[in-house]
Write a protein that holds these residues in place. Sequence first.
Motif, PDB file in Angstrom:
ATOM      1  N   GLU A 302      36.529  39.712  51.597  1.00  0.00           N
ATOM      2  CA  GLU A 302      36.864  40.851  50.746  1.00  0.00           C
ATOM      3  C   GLU A 302      37.554  40.362  49.473  1.00  0.00           C
ATOM      4  O   GLU A 302      38.283  39.361  49.494  1.00  0.00           O
ATOM      5  CB  GLU A 302      37.771  41.818  51.492  1.00  0.00           C
ATOM      6  N   ALA A 303      37.328  41.085  48.429  1.00  0.00           N
ATOM      7  CA  ALA A 303      37.984  40.739  47.159  1.00  0.00           C
ATOM      8  C   ALA A 303      39.473  41.028  47.248  1.00  0.00           C
ATOM      9  O   ALA A 303      39.907  41.982  47.899  1.00  0.00           O
ATOM     10  CB  ALA A 303      37.362  41.559  46.028  1.00  0.00           C
ATOM     11  N   LEU A 304      40.261  40.169  46.592  1.00  0.00           N
ATOM     12  CA  LEU A 304      41.702  40.367  46.585  1.00  0.00           C
ATOM     13  C   LEU A 304      42.036  41.650  45.840  1.00  0.00           C
ATOM     14  O   LEU A 304      41.452  41.959  44.798  1.00  0.00           O
ATOM     15  CB  LEU A 304      42.399  39.188  45.906  1.00  0.00           C
ATOM     16  N   PRO A 305      42.984  42.427  46.373  1.00  0.00           N
ATOM     17  CA  PRO A 305      43.341  43.659  45.665  1.00  0.00           C
ATOM     18  C   PRO A 305      43.965  43.396  44.294  1.00  0.00           C
ATOM     19  O   PRO A 305      43.841  44.200  43.386  1.00  0.00           O
ATOM     20  CB  PRO A 305      44.344  44.324  46.619  1.00  0.00           C
ATOM     21  N   VAL A 306      44.664  42.270  44.170  1.00  0.00           N
ATOM     22  CA  VAL A 306      45.301  41.902  42.897  1.00  0.00           C
ATOM     23  C   VAL A 306      44.995  40.439  42.621  1.00  0.00           C
ATOM     24  O   VAL A 306      45.164  39.591  43.506  1.00  0.00           O
ATOM     25  CB  VAL A 306      46.825  42.123  42.943  1.00  0.00           C
ATOM     26  N   VAL A 307      44.535  40.134  41.440  1.00  0.00           N
ATOM     27  CA  VAL A 307      44.269  38.756  41.037  1.00  0.00           C
ATOM     28  C   VAL A 307      45.535  38.171  40.427  1.00  0.00           C
ATOM     29  O   VAL A 307      46.081  38.714  39.462  1.00  0.00           O
ATOM     30  CB  VAL A 307      43.107  38.684  40.021  1.00  0.00           C
ATOM     31  N   VAL A 308      46.032  37.083  41.009  1.00  0.00           N
ATOM     32  CA  VAL A 308      47.258  36.430  40.532  1.00  0.00           C
ATOM     33  C   VAL A 308      46.870  35.170  39.779  1.00  0.00           C
ATOM     34  O   VAL A 308      46.133  34.324  40.290  1.00  0.00           O
ATOM     35  CB  VAL A 308      48.186  36.083  41.725  1.00  0.00           C
ATOM     36  N   ARG A 309      47.367  35.064  38.564  1.00  0.00           N
ATOM     37  CA  ARG A 309      47.062  33.874  37.756  1.00  0.00           C
ATOM     38  C   ARG A 309      47.762  32.650  38.346  1.00  0.00           C
ATOM     39  O   ARG A 309      48.843  32.743  38.923  1.00  0.00           O
ATOM     40  CB  ARG A 309      47.508  34.094  36.321  1.00  0.00           C
ATOM     41  N   SER A 310      47.133  31.503  38.140  1.00  0.00           N
ATOM     42  CA  SER A 310      47.702  30.263  38.676  1.00  0.00           C
ATOM     43  C   SER A 310      49.049  29.956  38.059  1.00  0.00           C
ATOM     44  O   SER A 310      49.943  29.417  38.724  1.00  0.00           O
ATOM     45  CB  SER A 310      46.729  29.109  38.433  1.00  0.00           C
ATOM     46  N   ALA A 311      49.242  30.297  36.798  1.00  0.00           N
ATOM     47  CA  ALA A 311      50.529  30.037  36.147  1.00  0.00           C
ATOM     48  C   ALA A 311      51.654  30.821  36.828  1.00  0.00           C
ATOM     49  O   ALA A 311      52.766  30.310  37.017  1.00  0.00           O
ATOM     50  CB  ALA A 311      50.452  30.395  34.660  1.00  0.00           C
ATOM     51  N   GLU A 312      51.353  32.050  37.220  1.00  0.00           N
ATOM     52  CA  GLU A 312      52.365  32.840  37.903  1.00  0.00           C
ATOM     53  C   GLU A 312      52.696  32.257  39.273  1.00  0.00           C
ATOM     54  O   GLU A 312      53.849  32.288  39.723  1.00  0.00           O
ATOM     55  CB  GLU A 312      51.878  34.281  38.042  1.00  0.00           C
ATOM     56  N   THR A 313      51.650  31.708  39.956  1.00  0.00           N
ATOM     57  CA  THR A 313      51.900  31.082  41.251  1.00  0.00           C
ATOM     58  C   THR A 313      52.810  29.869  41.101  1.00  0.00           C
ATOM     59  O   THR A 313      53.742  29.655  41.885  1.00  0.00           O
ATOM     60  CB  THR A 313      50.574  30.660  41.895  1.00  0.00           C
ATOM     61  N   VAL A 314      52.559  29.061  40.057  1.00  0.00           N
ATOM     62  CA  VAL A 314      53.393  27.884  39.811  1.00  0.00           C
ATOM     63  C   VAL A 314      54.824  28.300  39.488  1.00  0.00           C
ATOM     64  O   VAL A 314      55.791  27.718  39.986  1.00  0.00           O
ATOM     65  CB  VAL A 314      52.796  27.041  38.669  1.00  0.00           C
ATOM     66  N   GLU A 315      54.963  29.315  38.665  1.00  0.00           N
ATOM     67  CA  GLU A 315      56.310  29.763  38.310  1.00  0.00           C
ATOM     68  C   GLU A 315      57.051  30.319  39.534  1.00  0.00           C
ATOM     69  O   GLU A 315      58.250  30.075  39.700  1.00  0.00           O
ATOM     70  CB  GLU A 315      56.211  30.837  37.220  1.00  0.00           C
ATOM     71  N   GLY A 316      56.325  31.045  40.372  1.00  0.00           N
ATOM     72  CA  GLY A 316      56.969  31.586  41.572  1.00  0.00           C
ATOM     73  C   GLY A 316      57.447  30.493  42.506  1.00  0.00           C
ATOM     74  O   GLY A 316      58.559  30.556  43.033  1.00  0.00           O
TER      75      GLY A 316
END
Length: 409
Positions: A302-316
């Motif tokens: 299934e498609a992800l309900p929200v697409v998270v950018r890789s930059a945001e993942t790194v920052e998190g």
Amino acid sequence: MVMQAPPTGTGTGGGAGTAAEPSARQVAGRRWRASRGILAALLALALIAVILAALRPSSSAESLDPESPRPEGGRALAAILAQHGTRVDIARSVDPALVSHGPGTTLVVTHSERLTDADLTILRSSQANLVLVQPTPYALYDLAPGIDVTGTTYSDVDAPGCGLQAANLAGPVSFQESFLYEADPGAMQGDSTACYTETDGARLVQVQEPGRTVTVLGSTAPLVNEHLENEGNAALGMNLAGPGAHTVWLMPDLPEPGTAAGGRSLTDLLPFGVKLFFLGLLVAVLLVALWRARRLGPVVAEALPVVVRSAETVEGRARLYRASRARDRAAEALRAGARDRLVPLLGLPRSAAQDPAAAQQIVSAVAGRSTYEEAAVGGALYGPEPVDDAGLLALTDVLDDLERQVRQS
């Protein structure tokens, strides 16, 4: 100019909300589909309970006990025999002394399912007259060879219909529920007499063996307190159990644990209702398992309900490292990533990036293609943990610069 108000309920929001709201029938249908499996399981358990209640044993542990005053006991008949001059001895186990009794003694054998192979051997050697009350097929084979069980029946009153004196003196008898037996003349040692017969067999069969008689009685009614006053039950019980001066009433106790009673295993001794209960329980479990298993299916992507950018993942992740002061893990993650990217540029196998044995080779190759000394490259790629956040930022800058110079060389 005359203006008209718009019709009520034509708003966009109201129409959409009304269309999306499910009807009462749809809600009821969903609830029924969700609960029908549970209801089916409950109905199955209720049906099993009803069947078990119907198959409940009609006798208890005190059935045919000559000392029990309960309806299924035999105390009344034992007292009547004693009043008429017959000495009644009660045996709770099969003693080898039973072999010494002669034809003047009547041995009433009850609960033959509790007898062991050794007990049956002793009874087979005894010269006393035997009265077998509802014997098991195994006991019949040992003590009354040639007599087989042919079925069960139920009747209120039956006439003897035979030449046996004990039955003719008693007259009609109310046997209630009874087993039926059939004698095979070719397999017996003497002549047999069948009384209270039906199409499938007789309720009472007596065999004249050399030196003794063996009587097989298919019902407990002529012996128990509850039915003793019906018709000629008491007379038949007295004529069978006490024709002489001495009667031994065998009421065997349960065998010791691990001892096979009557040549049967523990599973053979379990009541049929108990076996049926476990069988029904197993079927119910399987049905519930099948009901739940039909919901399972292949994995669906299934498609992800929200697409998270890789930059945001790194920052998190960086914020998590900073909040926990995990500079060692953050530095190791930066160095591992840098090595993974540098190794292909240096022409080395990818496995060398995480191989400690290849550390010196990687350091020398990076130093040869950059302006840094080997000591500085080794400290950047394999050095200790930074002492503070500023050191972590400086390490990040050095690793970026190393990777840039290697790529440009």
